[in-house]
Design an enzyme around this catalytic site. Structure first.
Site, PDB file in Angstrom:
ATOM      1  N   ASN A  27       1.080  -0.874  -0.215  1.00 21.81           N
ATOM      2  CA  ASN A  27      -0.190  -0.538  -0.044  1.00 21.81           C
ATOM      3  C   ASN A  27       0.894   1.290  -0.241  1.00 21.81           C
ATOM      4  O   ASN A  27       1.321   1.698  -1.410  1.00 21.81           O
ATOM      5  CB  ASN A  27      -0.729   0.026   1.309  1.00 21.81           C
ATOM      6  CG  ASN A  27      -1.148  -0.440   2.482  1.00 21.81           C
ATOM      7  OD1 ASN A  27       0.153  -1.307   2.845  1.00 21.81           O
ATOM      8  ND2 ASN A  27      -1.135   0.984   3.242  1.00 21.81           N
ATOM      9  N   ASP A  28       0.862   2.408   1.191  1.00 25.76           N
ATOM     10  CA  ASP A  28       1.367   3.462   0.748  1.00 25.76           C
ATOM     11  C   ASP A  28       2.875   4.002   0.642  1.00 25.76           C
ATOM     12  O   ASP A  28       3.672   2.984   1.212  1.00 25.76           O
ATOM     13  CB  ASP A  28       1.340   4.346   2.453  1.00 25.76           C
ATOM     14  CG  ASP A  28       0.054   4.105   3.175  1.00 25.76           C
ATOM     15  OD1 ASP A  28      -1.336   3.906   2.343  1.00 25.76           O
ATOM     16  OD2 ASP A  28      -0.495   4.535   3.879  1.00 25.76           O
TER      17      ASP A  28
END
Length: 554
Positions: A27-28
């Site tokens: 993700n991020d």
């Protein structure tokens, strides 16, 4: 060193030139940086599965932000202050020592969110493969009015003229989204400022804040600590699944950030008359960094999947990163301009070009000779006569996404829809449409930009089938679109980067050589294609290192 075996030839939705790990969940983006001639990219990573959990920091290095070597994880959840996850954070290069440090959020056994520090074990290692956590961790803990699970994602720090370091951390205070401000003289002991950098009573929790300067006159990027005449500051925060930003002025003496006013009303997050977003599609938790090597500001974001978790698990991976984008302030000072970094163009291969092509109402034109599933297309449209433009009312003008849903790619209008069909099958039973429409709102003609994935797959329904935004361009002049297609992701840049829409698509038929690209006009009025240039895109070089020996890289 091994080649990635889980490659695009084996899976139709795996990308050829977007960043993703060989397998599992991502993700991020975290702590991107340029250090001693090498680009480093870290990311939220589950080394064990294609679902969120067991969060570590993945790590990869590059010399051009396109070709990557995947290294071992840089940070793992092994200590009491991050045992439940090494969550998002940022890198800062300490100038006195020329040493990078990482400021990150960790989750303890109770899931309290704590701020921690890490540094490279050997700063002379060009790959920075091993990182050690500070013995002072945790540096910051929530308390008082800060909820234990509402305290995360420290930014890159900036240094003021008096040598004080500042950092902002996402939070929610009293139900209001807040960018908390902290100061330090040594990067170890931090004190909370009396006032936050900024807050809003129109939003909840702010995640993944980013705060950086932009030049008013010029396209050069600026180091995060720069603040002088001719500089504005951007504050970006992530909430409600989107990345919003405001532009303002920052006073280094008082640490006050004041948002610019472009109308009689104050302009801030979630105001009715303007809501600035980096991207009006799928694009979250973005992180920028100053690229000293090319003196530019570069932006990344997490692009989640848009179908079921079960399909993610079956594929063995989940999540992409956007193409890295350069970020500059528009000449009006009212918004940012984003554009794929110039290195993307080195992947361009077979070329198609055409000029001054009339697209009559209801017409379709196939772009021949390029790989439809792996392409870069730049097209400009002219609308010679704007008589008979459709009218929209105030309510329609407030919500462009709803207008795109109402007026999708299949709905005939006067001027539009016209644009591109990508990831399209031979019989057009599968297609993803990126298009424009021209409307009149009051006395002004406006341009609507839409991305319609409602017909993108015969087997998969994406979570949000249509995205849209208004594009701040004059329809009496050329309307430009650049769209990059990479198997299951489509990134589109309207008006030379004034508005961006990223979407995901999972075609069943329109994959590999069965994927095509068309120019189309479903309006009743003719439009002219001033120019179109399209390229097949080569695959980026992605390699993987499995041991802690130093690889041979060139």
């Amino acid at each position: 060193m091994e080649q990635d075996g889980n490659n695009v030839e084996e899976q139709p939705y795996r990308t050829a030139f977007h960043f993703q790990p060989p397998k599992n969940w991502m993700n991020d983006p975290n702590a991107p940086m340029y250090y001693n001639g090498v680009y480093h990219f870290f990311y939220q990573y589950n080394p064990n599965a294609a679902v969120w959990g067991n969060i570590s920091w993945g790590h990869a290095v590059s010399y051009n932000l396109i070709d990557w070597i995947h290294l071992e994880t840089a940070l793992d959840p092994t200590d009491p202050y991050d045992i439940n996850g090494v969550w998002s954070g940022s890198a800062t290069i300490l100038p006195d020592e020329n040493k990078p440090v990482i400021f990150y959020t960790g989750g303890n056994i109770a899931d309290d969110q704590l701020q921690n520090l890490a540094m490279p074990k050997d700063p002379s290692d060009p790959l920075l493969r091993e990182w050690v956590k500070s013995p002072h961790n945790p540096l910051l803990i929530p308390g008082g009015d800060i909820g234990v699970n509402l305290f995360r994602d420290p930014t890159t720090a900036w240094r003021k003229p008096d040598k004080t370091w500042c950092v902002t951390i996402g939070s929610e205070i009293g139900g209001h989204g807040t960018a908390l401000l902290y100061r330090s003289s040594d990067f170890i002991r931090w004190e909370r400022a009396d006032k936050p950098l900024h807050s809003s009573n129109k939003t909840g929790m702010w995640e993944c804040p980013d705060f950086f300067p932009v030049s008013i006159n010029g396209d050069e990027g600026l180091d995060t600590s720069v603040n002088r005449v001719g500089v504005k500051h951007v504050l970006k925060v992530s909430f409600s699944g989107q990345d919003y930003y405001v532009i303002g002025s920052y006073d280094s003496m008082t640490d006050e950030f004041s948002v610019d006013e472009f109308s009689v009303d104050e302009f801030d997050f979630m105001d009715d008359h303007v809501q600035l977003r980096y991207d009006y599609g799928i694009f979250y938790a973005s992180k920028s960094f100053y690229d000293e090597g090319k003196q530019r500001r570069v932006l990344w974001a997490w692009i989640p999947e848009a179908e079921s978790e079960a399909n993610d698990v079956a594929r063995g991976w989940s999540g992409l990163q956007s193409l890295p984008r350069s970020v500059v302030l528009d000449g009006t000072g009212k918004q940012l301009i984003q554009w794929p970094i110039e290195e993307v163009e080195k992947l361009r291969d077979t070329h198609f070009t055409l000029k001054d092509k009339e697209l009559e109402g209801g017409s379709l034109f196939k772009i021949e000779g390029i790989t439809g599933s792996q392409a870069d297309v730049e097209v400009s449209f002219r609308v010679p006569n704007l008589e008979g433009v459709e009218l929209i009312d105030d309510e329609q003008a407030i919500n462009p996404q709803s207008l795109c849903i109402q007026k999708n790619a299949s709905v005939e209008g006067a001027f539009g829809p016209f644009g591109l069909l990508v990831l399209a099958s031979d019989d057009l039973t599968e297609e993803t449409a990126i298009f424009f429409r021209i409307f009149k709102h009051g006395a002004k003609n406006v341009v609507l930009m839409c991305s319609d994935q409602s017909r993108s797959s015969l087997q998969t329904t994406v979570k949000e089938p249509i995205f849209g935004t208004f594009l701040d361009v004059d329809p009496n002049h050329e309307i430009s679109l650049r769209t990059l297609v990479d198997h299951s992701i489509v990134e589109s840049f309207g008006g030379k980067g004034k508005s961006c829409i990223t979407c995901r698509a999972y075609p069943k038929v329109a994959t590999f050589e069965n994927s095509h690209i068309y120019l189309f006009n479903n309006g009743t009025k003719s439009v002219t294609v001033s120019s179109v240039d399209a390229w097949s895109m080569k695959k980026a070089q992605i390699e993987q290192v499995h041991t802690r020996r130093k690889p041979s890289i060139s």
